[in-house]
Design a protein around this motif. Structure first.
Motif, short mmCIF file in Angstrom:
data_model
loop_
_atom_site.label_atom_id
_atom_site.label_comp_id
_atom_site.label_asym_id
_atom_site.label_seq_id
_atom_site.Cartn_x
_atom_site.Cartn_y
_atom_site.Cartn_z
N GLU A 120 0.82 -1.21 0.00
CA GLU A 120 0.00 0.00 0.00
C GLU A 120 0.86 1.26 0.00
OE1 GLU A 120 -3.15 2.58 -0.13
OE2 GLU A 120 -3.07 0.42 -0.55
N LEU A 121 1.92 1.28 0.81
CA LEU A 121 2.78 2.47 0.84
C LEU A 121 3.45 2.67 -0.52
CD1 LEU A 121 3.96 4.85 2.34
CD2 LEU A 121 5.75 3.34 3.26
N ALA A 122 3.87 1.58 -1.16
CA ALA A 122 4.49 1.69 -2.49
C ALA A 122 3.52 2.32 -3.48
CB ALA A 122 4.95 0.32 -2.98
N ALA A 123 2.25 1.92 -3.42
CA ALA A 123 1.25 2.50 -4.32
C ALA A 123 1.07 3.99 -4.04
CB ALA A 123 -0.08 1.76 -4.16
N ARG A 124 1.07 4.37 -2.77
CA ARG A 124 0.87 5.77 -2.42
C ARG A 124 2.08 6.62 -2.81
NH1 ARG A 124 -2.23 5.59 3.51
NH2 ARG A 124 -3.88 4.14 2.87
N VAL A 125 3.28 6.07 -2.62
CA VAL A 125 4.48 6.81 -3.00
C VAL A 125 4.53 6.99 -4.51
CG1 VAL A 125 7.00 6.67 -3.12
CG2 VAL A 125 5.82 6.16 -0.97
N ALA A 126 4.21 5.92 -5.26
CA ALA A 126 4.20 6.02 -6.72
C ALA A 126 3.21 7.08 -7.18
CB ALA A 126 3.86 4.66 -7.33
N ALA A 127 2.03 7.12 -6.56
CA ALA A 127 1.04 8.14 -6.92
C ALA A 127 1.55 9.54 -6.58
CB ALA A 127 -0.28 7.86 -6.20
N HIS A 128 2.20 9.66 -5.43
CA HIS A 128 2.75 10.96 -5.01
C HIS A 128 3.79 11.45 -6.01
CE1 HIS A 128 4.35 14.01 -2.20
NE2 HIS A 128 5.55 13.59 -2.58
N LEU A 129 4.59 10.54 -6.54
CA LEU A 129 5.67 10.90 -7.45
C LEU A 129 5.22 10.95 -8.91
CD1 LEU A 129 8.52 8.70 -5.92
CD2 LEU A 129 8.22 11.17 -5.67
N GLY A 130 4.00 10.47 -9.18
CA GLY A 130 3.52 10.44 -10.54
C GLY A 130 4.15 9.35 -11.38
N LEU A 131 4.52 8.23 -10.74
CA LEU A 131 5.14 7.12 -11.45
C LEU A 131 4.08 6.14 -11.93
CD1 LEU A 131 8.15 6.32 -9.07
CD2 LEU A 131 8.14 7.77 -11.11
N ASP A 132 4.28 5.60 -13.11
CA ASP A 132 3.37 4.61 -13.65
C ASP A 132 3.69 3.23 -13.08
OD1 ASP A 132 2.13 6.49 -15.27
OD2 ASP A 132 3.58 6.19 -16.91
N GLY A 133 2.73 2.32 -13.19
CA GLY A 133 2.96 0.93 -12.79
C GLY A 133 2.40 0.61 -11.42
N ASP A 134 2.14 -0.68 -11.21
CA ASP A 134 1.61 -1.16 -9.94
C ASP A 134 2.75 -1.60 -9.03
OD1 ASP A 134 -1.04 -0.84 -10.79
OD2 ASP A 134 -0.98 -2.76 -11.85
N PRO A 135 2.52 -1.64 -7.72
CA PRO A 135 3.54 -2.18 -6.81
C PRO A 135 3.91 -3.61 -7.21
CG PRO A 135 1.82 -1.08 -5.57
CD PRO A 135 1.34 -1.14 -6.99
N VAL A 136 5.14 -3.97 -6.92
CA VAL A 136 5.64 -5.31 -7.22
C VAL A 136 4.95 -6.33 -6.32
CG1 VAL A 136 7.67 -6.80 -7.13
CG2 VAL A 136 7.86 -4.46 -8.03
N GLU A 137 4.58 -7.46 -6.88
CA GLU A 137 4.02 -8.55 -6.08
C GLU A 137 5.16 -9.22 -5.32
OE1 GLU A 137 1.43 -12.67 -6.63
OE2 GLU A 137 1.45 -11.15 -8.22
N LEU A 138 5.19 -9.03 -4.02
CA LEU A 138 6.31 -9.51 -3.21
C LEU A 138 6.30 -11.03 -3.12
CD1 LEU A 138 5.97 -6.81 -0.42
CD2 LEU A 138 7.73 -6.91 -2.20
N GLU A 139 7.46 -11.62 -3.32
CA GLU A 139 7.56 -13.08 -3.40
C GLU A 139 7.82 -13.73 -2.05
OE1 GLU A 139 10.61 -13.84 -6.23
OE2 GLU A 139 9.42 -13.15 -7.96
N ARG A 140 8.17 -12.95 -1.05
CA ARG A 140 8.47 -13.52 0.27
C ARG A 140 8.04 -12.53 1.34
NH1 ARG A 140 13.03 -10.86 2.16
NH2 ARG A 140 14.25 -9.78 0.56
N PRO A 141 7.81 -13.01 2.56
CA PRO A 141 7.48 -12.09 3.65
C PRO A 141 8.69 -11.23 4.01
CG PRO A 141 6.86 -14.36 4.19
CD PRO A 141 7.74 -14.42 2.98
#
Length: 318
Positions: free
Chosen positions: A226-247
């Protein structure tokens, strides 16, 4: 900014150079704009979740940086299109790596066409995330005389044990005191966000759950996504957050109190042990070890009682 103990690992260490290969220049950065995420272990977790129109270079946590690392950091800061940082004070550990200092260097190049789409350099502050809602008696203590000093078995202090060592025993945890400390923690996180103009995350903890926090300062994967999505929106970056492969930040899990589960109406079984590197460590074993250690380090008890006076008062008013 409270951070983990300073590491004395030299920049020349081969394992370190391999782990941070791009930082040290051993591997060319990807053919994309370069981004940096500065801070403690939480910064690395965020980096892993951020979308990839930017090549996010793995960077040592700020508490591990040494003077020998500065030419490498300088090279990357000069090349970076995007810089994200937790709040770090000016001249931290005697190095010019404060958030304001680094942002000023990137900001000086704004309009130079180095950012994605030529929009200029981009910066964002992210908060140091701590939440005591699920672990209301847990705390971090950095004694002024030796900030790296940490108790055995787990690096977290239980305020009930700390108070016992101080000769000021607390009553058992209650639903009331759990909610009171949770509210205090929420106010403190929100205050940090507002004070530093950080991308907010505090609203996630209005309804606490154990998938959000493994300990008071180790958030779970849903927080990073969620924070990655919010930071990307704040910066105007395209793309979705990466699907994390491990905890992420998964090495230590704190006990889950039945009172806490009741307070927040969670459908989760209680536990009476810590999990450290996959092994269960009984909470009572931690308590005994910490009491012995407090006897050897009374300055830690004094520092903890002073630093966490408000939380101790809420726990006492059960």
């Amino acid at each position: 900014m409270p951070l983990h103990p300073h590491s004395m690992l030299p920049a020349a260490d081969p394992g370190r150079r391999t782990h941070f290969a791009e930082f040290y220049g051993a591997v060319p950065a990807a053919d994309r704009p370069i981004g940096l995420v500065m801070g403690n272990c939480q910064a690395e977790s965020l980096r892993l979740a951020l979308p990839h129109p930017v090549a996010w270079v793995r960077t040592p946590p700020v508490h591990e940086l040494t003077a020998g690392d500065m030419p490498h950091l300088d090279r990357l800061v000069e090349a970076a299109s995007v810089l994200i940082s937790q709040p770090v004070r000016d001249d931290y550990h005697g190095l010019p790596i404060g958030t304001r200092q680094l942002f000023a260097r990137v900001g000086a190049r704004r309009g130079a066409g180095v950012a994605p789409g030529g929009a200029g350099s981009l910066t964002a502050v992210v908060p140091v995330i701590r939440s005591a809602a699920l672990y209301p008696a847990h705390a971090l203590v950095r004694p002024p005389s030796e900030p790296s000093l940490a108790p055995p078995l787990v690096p977290y202090h239980d305020l009930h044990v700390l108070a016992e060592a101080a000769g000021q025993p607390l009553p058992p945890l209650t639903v009331r005191s759990t909610r009171a400390v949770g509210s205090l923690s929420q106010r403190e996180l929100r205050s940090r966000e507002q004070r530093h103009g950080a991308v907010p995350v505090s609203d996630l903890f209005e309804h606490p759950s154990f998938d959000l926090m493994r300990t008071i300062n180790h958030p779970g994967n849903p927080v990073w996504t969620e924070l990655a999505a919010r930071v990307a929106a704040h910066l105007g970056l395209d793309g979705d957050p990466v699907e994390l492969e491990r905890p992420l930040l998964n090495r230590i899990h704190a006990p889950r109190s039945a009172v806490v589960i009741e307070a927040w109406e969670l459908a989760t079984p209680a536990t009476d042990h810590w999990t450290v590197d996959g092994e269960q460590v009984p909470d009572d074993e931690v308590r005994r070890a910490h009491l012995t250690w407090y006897g050897e380090h009374p300055e830690v008890v004094a520092a903890g009682v002073s630093r966490h006076a408000e939380a101790l008062s809420l726990l006492a008013d059960a």
